[in-house]
Design a protein around this motif. Sequence first.
Motif, PDB file in Angstrom:
ATOM      1  N   ASN A 100      15.891 -44.342-125.769  1.00  0.00           N
ATOM      2  CA  ASN A 100      15.661 -45.732-126.167  1.00  0.00           C
ATOM      3  C   ASN A 100      14.862 -45.803-127.460  1.00  0.00           C
ATOM      4  OD1 ASN A 100      16.215 -48.365-125.673  1.00  0.00           O
ATOM      5  ND2 ASN A 100      14.762 -48.618-123.988  1.00  0.00           N
ATOM      6  N   ILE A 101      14.946 -44.752-128.280  1.00  0.00           N
ATOM      7  CA  ILE A 101      14.118 -44.692-129.485  1.00  0.00           C
ATOM      8  C   ILE A 101      14.953 -44.971-130.727  1.00  0.00           C
ATOM      9  CG2 ILE A 101      14.424 -42.195-129.820  1.00  0.00           C
ATOM     10  CD1 ILE A 101      11.534 -42.131-130.814  1.00  0.00           C
TER      11      ILE A 101
ATOM     12  N   SER B  71       2.025 -51.549-129.513  1.00  0.00           N
ATOM     13  CA  SER B  71       3.383 -52.029-129.782  1.00  0.00           C
ATOM     14  C   SER B  71       4.301 -51.741-128.596  1.00  0.00           C
ATOM     15  CB  SER B  71       3.928 -51.346-131.036  1.00  0.00           C
ATOM     16  OG  SER B  71       5.273 -51.713-131.262  1.00  0.00           O
ATOM     17  N   LEU B  72       4.195 -50.536-128.053  1.00  0.00           N
ATOM     18  CA  LEU B  72       5.006 -50.195-126.882  1.00  0.00           C
ATOM     19  C   LEU B  72       4.603 -51.031-125.670  1.00  0.00           C
ATOM     20  CD1 LEU B  72       5.103 -46.303-127.208  1.00  0.00           C
ATOM     21  CD2 LEU B  72       6.978 -47.908-127.652  1.00  0.00           C
TER      22      LEU B  72
ATOM     23  N   GLY C 238       7.383 -58.755-124.609  1.00  0.00           N
ATOM     24  CA  GLY C 238       7.084 -59.418-125.875  1.00  0.00           C
ATOM     25  C   GLY C 238       5.796 -60.214-125.871  1.00  0.00           C
ATOM     26  N   ASN C 239       5.077 -60.217-124.754  1.00  0.00           N
ATOM     27  CA  ASN C 239       3.766 -60.876-124.738  1.00  0.00           C
ATOM     28  C   ASN C 239       2.821 -60.192-125.714  1.00  0.00           C
ATOM     29  OD1 ASN C 239       3.728 -63.098-122.834  1.00  0.00           O
ATOM     30  ND2 ASN C 239       4.058 -61.572-121.232  1.00  0.00           N
TER      31      ASN C 239
ATOM     32  N   ASP D 118      13.527 -50.842-126.244  1.00  0.00           N
ATOM     33  CA  ASP D 118      13.301 -50.950-127.686  1.00  0.00           C
ATOM     34  C   ASP D 118      13.678 -52.326-128.233  1.00  0.00           C
ATOM     35  OD1 ASP D 118      12.711 -49.706-130.334  1.00  0.00           O
ATOM     36  OD2 ASP D 118      14.828 -50.189-130.658  1.00  0.00           O
ATOM     37  N   HIS D 119      14.634 -53.001-127.598  1.00  0.00           N
ATOM     38  CA  HIS D 119      15.100 -54.272-128.151  1.00  0.00           C
ATOM     39  C   HIS D 119      14.125 -55.422-127.883  1.00  0.00           C
ATOM     40  CE1 HIS D 119      16.624 -54.233-123.961  1.00  0.00           C
ATOM     41  NE2 HIS D 119      16.333 -55.517-123.999  1.00  0.00           N
TER      42      HIS D 119
END
Length: 594
Positions: free
Chosen positions: A4-5, A56-57, A64-65, A128-129
């Motif tokens: 997923n990178i 970020s991860l 997305g919070n 990742d998305h």
Amino acid sequence: MATNINEAEFKAIIKAAEDWPRADTGNTDFGYGTAGFRMRADLLDYVVFTVGLVASLRSRKCGGNAIGIMITASHNPADDNGVKIVDPMGEMLVSEWEPYATAMANARTPDKLRNCFIQIIQNAQVHDHNARKVIFARDTRPSGARLVRALKAALEATNTEYVDYGILTTPQLHYLVKATNTEKMDKPYGEVSEEGYYKKMGKAFNEAIKRATKPPSSPVTVDCANGVGAPKMKKLLEYLPKDILKINVVNDKIESAKDLNFQCGADYVKTSQRVPKDFDGKPYDRWCSLDGDADRIIYYFVEDGSVFRLLDGDRIATLAASFIGDLVRKSGLEDAITIAIVQTAYANGASTKYVEQTLKLKVEFTNTGVKHLHHVAAMKDIGVYFEANGHGTILFSERAQKAMRKHQPQSPAQMEALETLRALTDLINQTVGDALSDFLLVETILAHKEWTVREWLSTYTDLPNKLAKVLVSDRSAYKSVEGTAERRLLTPKPVQPRIDAIVSKYRDGRCFVRASGTEDAVRVYGEAGEVYDTEDLVGKVCEFIGGLGGGGGGGMSDSVGPAGRLGGESGAYQTQMLRESGLGRDLREPQAGE
């Protein structure tokens, strides 16, 4: 397994990391603990960079919070700094992610950094998305500006949206994280701005204090440790009623880095058991001290003859629990809402007895550390927790708040109590211990009770207590019995029976031993009814442990009696101030946190 990178993202990370190389620390690793990472500021650049990657991860994992990052070293000297991650509801980073942050900070080569990044994505199942957003702030330390550049480099390399809030207190950053993530909910936590924080506090304070019979008759002086709390306290004053509370702000020299936490602030006053530098209070004047990032507060005063009297976190907890308990009863909610105080083994035994026997409230004990206290308090209707160092808050569960909203008062008196109780839920920063919020809470309660510091102190008498350190060859051998909040040892087998035998000889005796979190040593905490008994009790336990063949013969201790600091030495155990109400770490070295 798919990683997923995004390879383009990883190339950007490696390129950005070239500008922020890891400091050469030999075989010494960094560790993420309760305080995040904390160490000498010149070691932190790469660590802060990797924290940006982890945040970020984490944001992607949390749908997305926004995730928060605070750059601060609290009560440490100005040439230290630190960084920690704040989860979406303003709480500390979940413990499951602490090893990820630790592993990233200790990745010494590009290949190891890549492997770590991939492992987090796989183990935590990060998509990742997903969107990613980080908000951050720093305290007044000169190194903060450089560390922010390292953080931004990581966020830009990972294409992470971010907001730089500049210089804030730690609790303000926690507030903004929760406010950001609840902005579109039915009940947002507050306006998403620094000004929104002041508005919320000011409005709640006005509402909570307006029913007090009369305002405090004397001003209160606030020692801001020459840290970020100084400008933020002054800003808060603009939102408070000037005719009700008179506040003097001292130790506000934020432009002088060397003065940060130097002979002032909550940690200095608590550990040294003396007033801050340049103290000019008269007997019974009300003073309080914040720490360098304004998440702790303690009160104190002097009696005639310059006798120092401390009103620490235990005192704030009992004061708050007493007041809130009265409001719950007066509003008619005693059958709907329960209150509990959460303490660690380091809480003075007299405070525990006062809560149980006088306030008739339940005391829950937990392991040392704010994250443990917060977790237990969050499971109560109303959970009150403060460490002795002044770090704490009060949590109102959704169940309790719903009961307050639905309750129909049966009299004007019940209505007044209910409205004051509701105001406290906004006045108290429930995301984290907040010195400014706790300050307003204490002042509100003293006004309602019409108490001076004398009445507050008179609620109970602290037992003389002492904290010592004994060096041992293997701290891992000292394991506590599960479920005893570290108050009893399971191993080594001979130690607990010997402690019990020693303690039995002293009136009001209590003693426990726990392993240090950062060095091959154990902490020995003891209490007894008299100062000399306390010294003797702790000395005997230290001598026994030192004679087990695991080290000893030296160490540190901090001793506090009901009238102030105890001087002198106890056997081979030289008296020296300890930090963190029992943790006693030299946080100038890379540590695992507070």
